[in-house]
Design a protein around this motif. Sequence first.
Motif, mmCIF file in Angstrom:
data_model
loop_
_atom_site.group_PDB
_atom_site.id
_atom_site.type_symbol
_atom_site.label_atom_id
_atom_site.label_comp_id
_atom_site.label_asym_id
_atom_site.label_seq_id
_atom_site.Cartn_x
_atom_site.Cartn_y
_atom_site.Cartn_z
ATOM 1 N N ASP A 208 0.999 -0.965 0.091
ATOM 2 C CA ASP A 208 -0.027 0.079 0.076
ATOM 3 C C ASP A 208 0.921 1.375 0.172
ATOM 4 N N THR A 210 -0.013 4.280 -0.326
ATOM 5 C CA THR A 210 -0.918 5.624 -0.453
ATOM 6 C C THR A 210 0.166 6.624 0.592
ATOM 7 N N ASN A 211 0.486 6.123 1.740
ATOM 8 C CA ASN A 211 1.064 7.002 2.565
ATOM 9 C C ASN A 211 2.461 6.468 3.084
#
Length: 270
Positions: A208, A210-211
């Motif tokens: 992931d 995203t961050n």
Amino acid sequence: MKQSVLFLFVSIVIYACSSSKPYSKTNKQYKKQAAAYAAILKAYPLKDSAGLPYAVDFVGTTNFSMRKPNYVVIHHTAQNSCEQTLKTFTLPRTQVSSHYVICKDGTVHHMLNDLLRAHHAGVSKWGNTTDLNSSSIGIEIDNNGSEAFTDAQIGSLQTLLGRLKNAYQIPTGNFIGHADIAPGRKVDPNNHFPWQQLAGNGFGYWYDTTNVQVAPGFDPLQALRIVGYNIAKPQAAIQSYRLHFTPQDSSKTLNESDKKILASLMAKYQ
């Protein structure tokens, strides 16, 4: 005439029996080999070639249990049918096997007790674990190596993985592919395999980005090592990583996007 009819009837019965149980002979051999190993366990302490025990004084502890598998390794068969694979795995001269084979219609063949060692991984390494045959369950999926997997296969696979995970408490990160543990030597399961779908159900990890913040000086090759890949041959390790996580990309170098992916994966696998 009656004799001819009788002969035909007997022939049909024999054929029906042989076709309904085509592996009766190898099943019998399986039981024979399993019994032989059971006899070895019962005969402890083992004796050496001179007929002497390895240690003179044997005191049997009351605190022990069966060894259990800690990994699941997924393969494609690289053969043309389930029947061909079953035959390969029941010929002594091939010296290859797996615990399960999943056919295109979703049929699952259980070929070996989960607690016994199959010959499916070969020379292998994942993290600090070597000889994955000794600590894993091997699952072969009927696929010639270049085609997509059927929905029935993936459905049966996920049901099986759920049972194995619960039965042996296999960690989420320990559901891996043959290519992962044998970089440069194996490429299965192929780039059509739905790793992200499996990870969404708790069988392996997915990234992931995203961050994700990539730290200055981040070394993507060392991140590959932390995830589990053997980086002795860096390009081979990158190829295996791509097959699993970025199958649409065939490049042999790691870019900025890969750094984010590996930073995310490293946090999960640590």
